[in-house]
Motif scaffolding. Structure first.
Motif, PDB file in Angstrom:
ATOM      1  N   VAL A  16      48.867 -26.135  -7.426  1.00  0.00           N
ATOM      2  CA  VAL A  16      49.440 -25.080  -8.263  1.00  0.00           C
ATOM      3  C   VAL A  16      50.740 -24.593  -7.643  1.00  0.00           C
ATOM      4  O   VAL A  16      50.733 -23.904  -6.610  1.00  0.00           O
ATOM      5  CB  VAL A  16      48.468 -23.891  -8.423  1.00  0.00           C
ATOM      6  CG1 VAL A  16      49.095 -22.824  -9.334  1.00  0.00           C
ATOM      7  CG2 VAL A  16      47.126 -24.348  -8.969  1.00  0.00           C
ATOM      8  N   GLU A  17      51.848 -24.975  -8.253  1.00  0.00           N
ATOM      9  CA  GLU A  17      53.165 -24.477  -7.841  1.00  0.00           C
ATOM     10  C   GLU A  17      53.381 -24.572  -6.325  1.00  0.00           C
ATOM     11  O   GLU A  17      53.771 -23.614  -5.660  1.00  0.00           O
ATOM     12  CB  GLU A  17      53.346 -23.019  -8.304  1.00  0.00           C
ATOM     13  CG  GLU A  17      53.182 -22.799  -9.803  1.00  0.00           C
ATOM     14  CD  GLU A  17      54.252 -23.503 -10.634  1.00  0.00           C
ATOM     15  OE1 GLU A  17      55.372 -23.691 -10.118  1.00  0.00           O
ATOM     16  OE2 GLU A  17      53.957 -23.879 -11.783  1.00  0.00           O
ATOM     17  N   ALA A  21      41.501 -25.633 -13.082  1.00  0.00           N
ATOM     18  CA  ALA A  21      42.486 -26.443 -13.791  1.00  0.00           C
ATOM     19  C   ALA A  21      43.717 -25.577 -14.064  1.00  0.00           C
ATOM     20  O   ALA A  21      43.588 -24.443 -14.534  1.00  0.00           O
ATOM     21  CB  ALA A  21      41.905 -26.980 -15.101  1.00  0.00           C
ATOM     22  N   TYR A  22      44.894 -26.106 -13.765  1.00  0.00           N
ATOM     23  CA  TYR A  22      46.140 -25.360 -13.951  1.00  0.00           C
ATOM     24  C   TYR A  22      46.894 -25.946 -15.133  1.00  0.00           C
ATOM     25  O   TYR A  22      47.174 -27.142 -15.176  1.00  0.00           O
ATOM     26  CB  TYR A  22      46.994 -25.447 -12.688  1.00  0.00           C
ATOM     27  CG  TYR A  22      48.289 -24.687 -12.771  1.00  0.00           C
ATOM     28  CD1 TYR A  22      48.297 -23.304 -12.956  1.00  0.00           C
ATOM     29  CD2 TYR A  22      49.511 -25.349 -12.658  1.00  0.00           C
ATOM     30  CE1 TYR A  22      49.489 -22.598 -13.015  1.00  0.00           C
ATOM     31  CE2 TYR A  22      50.715 -24.650 -12.707  1.00  0.00           C
ATOM     32  CZ  TYR A  22      50.692 -23.278 -12.885  1.00  0.00           C
ATOM     33  OH  TYR A  22      51.885 -22.577 -12.951  1.00  0.00           O
ATOM     34  N   ILE A  81      42.485 -17.331 -16.907  1.00  0.00           N
ATOM     35  CA  ILE A  81      42.719 -16.099 -16.177  1.00  0.00           C
ATOM     36  C   ILE A  81      44.165 -15.975 -15.699  1.00  0.00           C
ATOM     37  O   ILE A  81      44.905 -16.968 -15.617  1.00  0.00           O
ATOM     38  CB  ILE A  81      41.790 -15.980 -14.958  1.00  0.00           C
ATOM     39  CG1 ILE A  81      42.051 -17.107 -13.944  1.00  0.00           C
ATOM     40  CG2 ILE A  81      40.329 -15.963 -15.380  1.00  0.00           C
ATOM     41  CD1 ILE A  81      41.293 -16.956 -12.633  1.00  0.00           C
ATOM     42  N   GLU A  82      44.523 -14.756 -15.420  1.00  0.00           N
ATOM     43  CA  GLU A  82      45.818 -14.452 -14.802  1.00  0.00           C
ATOM     44  C   GLU A  82      45.533 -13.832 -13.445  1.00  0.00           C
ATOM     45  O   GLU A  82      44.683 -12.950 -13.321  1.00  0.00           O
ATOM     46  CB  GLU A  82      46.588 -13.466 -15.689  1.00  0.00           C
ATOM     47  CG  GLU A  82      47.937 -13.064 -15.158  1.00  0.00           C
ATOM     48  CD  GLU A  82      48.622 -12.053 -16.084  1.00  0.00           C
ATOM     49  OE1 GLU A  82      48.973 -10.943 -15.610  1.00  0.00           O
ATOM     50  OE2 GLU A  82      48.762 -12.352 -17.288  1.00  0.00           O
ATOM     51  N   THR A 123      51.749 -23.000 -19.603  1.00  0.00           N
ATOM     52  CA  THR A 123      51.497 -21.561 -19.700  1.00  0.00           C
ATOM     53  C   THR A 123      51.401 -20.895 -18.329  1.00  0.00           C
ATOM     54  O   THR A 123      51.345 -19.675 -18.237  1.00  0.00           O
ATOM     55  CB  THR A 123      50.193 -21.290 -20.478  1.00  0.00           C
ATOM     56  OG1 THR A 123      49.093 -21.895 -19.764  1.00  0.00           O
ATOM     57  CG2 THR A 123      50.262 -21.861 -21.873  1.00  0.00           C
ATOM     58  N   LYS A 124      51.360 -21.740 -17.265  1.00  0.00           N
ATOM     59  CA  LYS A 124      51.214 -21.255 -15.887  1.00  0.00           C
ATOM     60  C   LYS A 124      49.958 -20.389 -15.727  1.00  0.00           C
ATOM     61  O   LYS A 124      49.967 -19.348 -15.066  1.00  0.00           O
ATOM     62  CB  LYS A 124      52.463 -20.486 -15.441  1.00  0.00           C
ATOM     63  CG  LYS A 124      53.714 -21.346 -15.401  1.00  0.00           C
ATOM     64  CD  LYS A 124      54.880 -20.598 -14.791  1.00  0.00           C
ATOM     65  CE  LYS A 124      56.145 -21.444 -14.788  1.00  0.00           C
ATOM     66  NZ  LYS A 124      56.025 -22.689 -14.015  1.00  0.00           N
ATOM     67  N   ARG A 125      48.874 -20.854 -16.354  1.00  0.00           N
ATOM     68  CA  ARG A 125      47.614 -20.130 -16.270  1.00  0.00           C
ATOM     69  C   ARG A 125      46.534 -20.996 -15.641  1.00  0.00           C
ATOM     70  O   ARG A 125      46.540 -22.231 -15.763  1.00  0.00           O
ATOM     71  CB  ARG A 125      47.155 -19.700 -17.668  1.00  0.00           C
ATOM     72  CG  ARG A 125      48.024 -18.600 -18.272  1.00  0.00           C
ATOM     73  CD  ARG A 125      47.470 -17.216 -17.940  1.00  0.00           C
ATOM     74  NE  ARG A 125      48.427 -16.164 -18.230  1.00  0.00           N
ATOM     75  CZ  ARG A 125      48.715 -15.727 -19.449  1.00  0.00           C
ATOM     76  NH1 ARG A 125      48.136 -16.265 -20.501  1.00  0.00           N
ATOM     77  NH2 ARG A 125      49.584 -14.757 -19.624  1.00  0.00           N
TER      78      ARG A 125
END
Length: 349
Positions: A274-275, A324-325, A345-346, A329-331
């Motif tokens: 993730v990022e 899962a990313y 989720i955020e 939507t970057k969620r």
């Protein structure tokens, strides 16, 4: 005469064996002493080690090695190094001592820790989606708008292609019942799936989910979780190590060890990239660890312990597992073993 010769051979054999044994058991002439007998060091601290030469042997030089760094000393023989660029976790400080045409190799175990405590994050639920309650989730990953899932347990393991909004399973491939499937990752139009203790992984075609190959584990004994950054594949095996695999051969090239500011951690299960960070479930913990893939620092923990109460309660309900990313939507999407919901989720910092 033959008896006499035989006796001589036996005596010589015993003498040779004894000499070899004494050499193997010969005590080292030197030892390493670290100031204050410290064995754990945090980033930014200095490790200082001196050579103990009780027999006062005249030393020509000493080569210290810590990680990839080598230091040659021809006097004083005191080693100093600031812990800054090293990977965290367990290390061996090695000293090769050269004297009188000989060399002694001595070692000392040390542990490098992060210098910052992990941050604690919470979450906000954005949406809920249906999930197969019978799925013992081991791996979860998006490719575009499609969700892929690996499920575990012998006789129940599978690989699935899912419409995440409806929970509909569009394709399901059963894993042979002798295998306990684990994590997955998707790269170069292929799905890579681990098995737990069989020391073997499977390769599938992304579109059809047809199996197209196998790969063996190397140094690691078990398979837990997988993720990738587009260049390398990362693999957890239940220990403190997260292995970095060659994307073409799946060979385990190197590893990081996950640490906080207090200790080395283990039992990381499902992984997700993730990022620029590795997000990892910890077995038997309802949370997600955020790990720096460069040095293994555990930088933050997302507390998701209240999520389990929001799914249907039943006898087979198990821990959070599945990250899962969704890049567009970057969620984050998370679920658990035998949960009947997937949560979008955020992260709340």
């Amino acid at each position: 005469m033959k008896a006499h010769n035989s006796l001589i051979i036996i005596i010589l054999s015993i003498l040779c064996f004894s000499c070899g044994s004494n050499q193997n058991k010969r005590k080292k002439n030197f030892s390493i002493k670290i100031i204050d007998n410290q064995t754990k060091f945090k980033l930014g601290e200095t490790i200082k080690a001196s050579l103990i030469n009780a027999k006062k042997i005249e030393i020509d030089s000493v080569i210290y090695q810590l990680g990839d760094k080598k230091t040659l000393l021809k006097k004083d023989f005191t080693f100093k190094e600031i812990i800054d660029t090293e990977k965290l976790g367990n290390h061996i400080l090695t000293a090769n001592v050269f004297y009188n045409g000989n060399v002694d190799t001595i070692t000392k175990k040390v542990t490098f820790l992060n210098n910052i405590a992990p941050k604690l994050y919470s979450y906000k639920i954005i949406a809920e989606y249906p999930h197969d309650q019978k799925a013992f989730t081991q791996g979860l990953e998006f490719y575009n708008d499609t969700l892929y899932e690996s499920t575990g347990k012998k006789g129940m393991s599978s690989l699935r292609k899912i419409d995440y909004k409806t929970g509909k399973i569009n394709i399901k491939k059963e894993v042979p019942p002798t295998y306990f499937a684990e994590g997955i990752t998707i790269m170069n139009d292929k799905i890579y799936q681990l098995t737990w203790t069989s020391k073997e992984g499977f390769i599938y075609d992304l579109k059809t989910l047809n199996k197209i190959g196998n790969f063996a584990y190397n140094q690691s004994k078990e398979g837990w979780g997988l993720c990738n950054n587009g260049k390398h594949i990362y693999k957890s095996d239940g220990t403190e190590k997260i292995w970095i695999l060659d994307a073409n051969t799946l060979a385990e090239k190197e590893y990081i060890e996950v640490t906080t500011n207090k200790s080395v951690k283990s039992r990381f299960n499902e992984l997700e990239w993730v990022e620029g960070k590795i997000y990892a479930n910890t077995w038997q913990k309802d949370g997600i660890a955020i790990i720096n893939p460069k040095n293994g620092a555990l930088e933050a923990v997302i507390n998701l312990s209240s999520l389990r109460k929001k799914v249907t309660q039943h006898d087979n309900l198990n821990v959070l597992n599945g990250i899962a990313y969704k890049k567009d939507t970057k969620r984050l999407f998370v679920t658990g073993k035998n949960w009947d919901k997937i949560f979008e989720i955020e992260i709340v910092k």
